[in-house]
Enzyme design. Structure first.
Site, PDB file in Angstrom:
ATOM      1  N   LYS A 255      72.956  58.945  45.200  1.00  0.00           N
ATOM      2  CA  LYS A 255      71.778  59.341  46.006  1.00  0.00           C
ATOM      3  C   LYS A 255      71.712  58.493  47.282  1.00  0.00           C
ATOM      4  CE  LYS A 255      67.708  61.025  47.117  1.00  0.00           C
ATOM      5  NZ  LYS A 255      67.329  62.381  47.416  1.00  0.00           N
TER       6      LYS A 255
ATOM      7  N   THR B 198      64.054  58.586  43.052  1.00  0.00           N
ATOM      8  CA  THR B 198      65.067  57.860  43.821  1.00  0.00           C
ATOM      9  C   THR B 198      64.707  56.387  43.735  1.00  0.00           C
ATOM     10  OG1 THR B 198      65.308  59.712  45.340  1.00  0.00           O
ATOM     11  CG2 THR B 198      66.204  57.587  46.042  1.00  0.00           C
TER      12      THR B 198
ATOM     13  N   LYS C  11      61.687  53.605  51.894  1.00  0.00           N
ATOM     14  CA  LYS C  11      62.055  52.965  50.613  1.00  0.00           C
ATOM     15  C   LYS C  11      63.546  53.163  50.330  1.00  0.00           C
ATOM     16  CE  LYS C  11      61.431  55.687  47.271  1.00  0.00           C
ATOM     17  NZ  LYS C  11      62.111  56.756  46.561  1.00  0.00           N
TER      18      LYS C  11
HETATM   19  P1  NAP Z   1      54.942  62.245  45.404  1.00  0.00           P
HETATM   20  O1  NAP Z   1      54.421  63.551  45.857  1.00  0.00           O
HETATM   21  O2  NAP Z   1      54.302  60.979  45.885  1.00  0.00           O
HETATM   22  O3  NAP Z   1      54.953  62.256  43.796  1.00  0.00           O
HETATM   23  C1  NAP Z   1      55.061  61.116  42.995  1.00  0.00           C
HETATM   24  C2  NAP Z   1      54.065  61.276  41.867  1.00  0.00           C
HETATM   25  O4  NAP Z   1      54.246  60.190  40.963  1.00  0.00           O
HETATM   26  C3  NAP Z   1      52.625  61.205  42.381  1.00  0.00           C
HETATM   27  O5  NAP Z   1      51.877  62.284  41.848  1.00  0.00           O
HETATM   28  C4  NAP Z   1      52.142  59.857  41.871  1.00  0.00           C
HETATM   29  O6  NAP Z   1      50.792  59.790  41.499  1.00  0.00           O
HETATM   30  C5  NAP Z   1      52.986  59.664  40.634  1.00  0.00           C
HETATM   31  N1  NAP Z   1      53.104  58.226  40.362  1.00  0.00           N
HETATM   32  C6  NAP Z   1      53.515  57.255  41.196  1.00  0.00           C
HETATM   33  N2  NAP Z   1      53.461  56.072  40.592  1.00  0.00           N
HETATM   34  C7  NAP Z   1      52.991  56.308  39.346  1.00  0.00           C
HETATM   35  C8  NAP Z   1      52.699  55.479  38.251  1.00  0.00           C
HETATM   36  N3  NAP Z   1      52.876  54.148  38.324  1.00  0.00           N
HETATM   37  N4  NAP Z   1      52.226  56.056  37.131  1.00  0.00           N
HETATM   38  C9  NAP Z   1      52.037  57.404  37.066  1.00  0.00           C
HETATM   39  N5  NAP Z   1      52.285  58.251  38.070  1.00  0.00           N
HETATM   40  C10 NAP Z   1      52.766  57.690  39.199  1.00  0.00           C
HETATM   41  O7  NAP Z   1      56.495  62.119  45.751  1.00  0.00           O
HETATM   42  P2  NAP Z   1      57.646  63.237  45.669  1.00  0.00           P
HETATM   43  O8  NAP Z   1      57.895  63.762  47.033  1.00  0.00           O
HETATM   44  O9  NAP Z   1      57.384  64.168  44.542  1.00  0.00           O
HETATM   45  O10 NAP Z   1      58.898  62.303  45.342  1.00  0.00           O
HETATM   46  C11 NAP Z   1      59.101  61.747  44.063  1.00  0.00           C
HETATM   47  C12 NAP Z   1      60.415  60.961  44.076  1.00  0.00           C
HETATM   48  O11 NAP Z   1      61.485  61.847  44.382  1.00  0.00           O
HETATM   49  C13 NAP Z   1      60.482  59.834  45.106  1.00  0.00           C
HETATM   50  O12 NAP Z   1      61.230  58.770  44.601  1.00  0.00           O
HETATM   51  C14 NAP Z   1      61.203  60.488  46.272  1.00  0.00           C
HETATM   52  O13 NAP Z   1      61.873  59.519  47.062  1.00  0.00           O
HETATM   53  C15 NAP Z   1      62.162  61.408  45.543  1.00  0.00           C
HETATM   54  N6  NAP Z   1      62.583  62.618  46.270  1.00  0.00           N
HETATM   55  C16 NAP Z   1      61.696  63.356  47.003  1.00  0.00           C
HETATM   56  C17 NAP Z   1      62.140  64.490  47.664  1.00  0.00           C
HETATM   57  C18 NAP Z   1      61.211  65.343  48.513  1.00  0.00           C
HETATM   58  O14 NAP Z   1      61.712  66.137  49.332  1.00  0.00           O
HETATM   59  N7  NAP Z   1      59.901  65.233  48.369  1.00  0.00           N
HETATM   60  C19 NAP Z   1      63.475  64.891  47.559  1.00  0.00           C
HETATM   61  C20 NAP Z   1      64.337  64.162  46.770  1.00  0.00           C
HETATM   62  C21 NAP Z   1      63.883  63.027  46.130  1.00  0.00           C
HETATM   63  P3  NAP Z   1      49.581  59.966  42.551  1.00  0.00           P
HETATM   64  O15 NAP Z   1      49.322  61.440  42.508  1.00  0.00           O
HETATM   65  O16 NAP Z   1      48.486  59.156  42.015  1.00  0.00           O
HETATM   66  O17 NAP Z   1      50.087  59.482  43.887  1.00  0.00           O
END
Ligand code: NAP
Length: 293
Positions: free
Chosen positions: A175, A100, A243
């Site tokens: 979104k 997102t 965010k």
């Molecule tokens: P998350 O658990 O924080 O996963 C993001 C992953 O990306 C983490 O493993 C992180 O690494 C990695 N990452 C971040 N920056 C990076 C970089 N510069 N280089 C390489 N890897 C990187 O978050 P999530 O819940 O999966 O969400 C991911 C996205 O989807 C977000 O934008 C969120 O807003 C969106 N989203 C989430 C949900 C939900 O319910 N969770 C639903 C819809 C949309 P690290 O392991 O080192 O932190």
């Protein structure tokens, strides 16, 4: 291109969402190359058969299709445009950002990709951790029709409702509509439950009635259920929601649109971040109401 079982796929970002999504692509038989900021988060995906790469560029160099699912727009910029980024390694590839992120950045990435003979889509998702695990995500896509058609078989491995919304940036705008609806809905869920508690009602019994009526929906049944159980563990981090609300408010401002409930949601959630709750789930908004009861 993507309807075969051996499309070479790259996946970057193996957090709460990405891990499950990458798992579905592997399970369908596609060879998968992966990268994540912290390597330990990749352990499950590597054990399932994926191959580790040391940079996003190295992932892209192996892949016909690259999918990114990182945290913030700044992460997307780094992963796509950095010196070791996806665009530095991609050749004639289809690049899909499912993070997102901002509509403006999505348009910029599409233009940068085109300069390197690549096609790009913005394809953020809704449905949460459960939707990712069950491959039932709603995927909202921006970008050219031919790129959408090529991506569809892979997107169908992760989602149950996949809709092209328009050109680059339209997926991210859609979104934002989703997040604006959720912002007011979760405030309503918390206020309804806070009221029920103050009135001395049994909240699971309240949920039995109102969850089946006109107020019913994902936020009430799933998040409301967690609130009642006192479960504030993250499915969706508060810091990611803040965010999203910031992006939505900035876009609304740019369009000279006044969205007072969205502004209030951001204020309440920013308050929770200030109290150290940024890594709790969005249902922890209930703490704001508890603190005032
Ligand atoms: P998350 O658990 O924080 O996963 C993001 C992953 O990306 C983490 O493993 C992180 O690494 C990695 N990452 C971040 N920056 C990076 C970089 N510069 N280089 C390489 N890897 C990187 O978050 P999530 O819940 O999966 O969400 C991911 C996205 O989807 C977000 O934008 C969120 O807003 C969106 N989203 C989430 C949900 C939900 O319910 N969770 C639903 C819809 C949309 P690290 O392991 O080192 O932190």
């Amino acid at each position: 291109m993507t309807d075969t079982k051996n499309t070479r796929v790259g996946f970057i970002g193996l957090g709460i969402m990405g891990r499950s999504m990458a798992g579905h692509i592997l399970a369908a038989g596609h060879p998968l190359w992966v990268y994540n900021r912290s390597r330990e988060k990749a352990a499950e995906t590597l054990a399932a058969g994926a191959t580790w790469c040391d940079t996003p560029a190295a992932v892209a160099a192996q892949s016909e299709v690259v999918i990114t699912m990182v945290g913030n727009p700044s992460d997307v910029e780094q992963v796509w445009l950095g010196a070791d980024g996806v665009l530095a390694g991609a050749r004639d590839a289809l690049l899909i950002d499912m993070t997102t992120s901002s509509p403006e950045l999505a348009r910029r990435l599409a233009a940068e990709a085109a300069q390197r003979a690549c096609r790009a889509l913005d394809a953020p998702v809704s449905g949460g951790e459960v939707g990712a695990r069950d491959a039932k995500l709603s995927i909202m896509v921006g970008g050219a029709q031919d790129a959408f058609d090529a991506a569809l078989p892979l997107l169908q491995l992760m989602g149950a409702n996949i809709v092209r919304q328009g050109e680059a940036g339209a997926g991210q705008h859609t979104k934002m509509c989703n997040q604006i609806v959720i912002a007011s809905t979760i405030m309503g869920v918390c206020e309804g439950l806070a009221y029920g508690k103050a009135a001395g009602l049994d909240l699971p019994t309240v949920l039995k009635s109102i969850g089946a009526g006109a107020a019913g929906g994902f936020q009430l049944s799933v998040m409301g259920g967690k609130i009642i159980e006192g479960d504030f563990a993250p499915g969706f981090f508060i810091e990611h929601f803040v965010k999203d609300l910031g992006i939505a408010l900035a876009e609304a401002q740019r369009m000279q649109l006044d969205l007072p409930a969205l502004a209030l949601a951001r204020k309440l959630y920013t308050g929770l971040v200030d109290q150290g709750h940024s890594r709790l789930g969005t249902q922890a908004l209930f703490k704001h109401y508890e603190a005032r009861s």
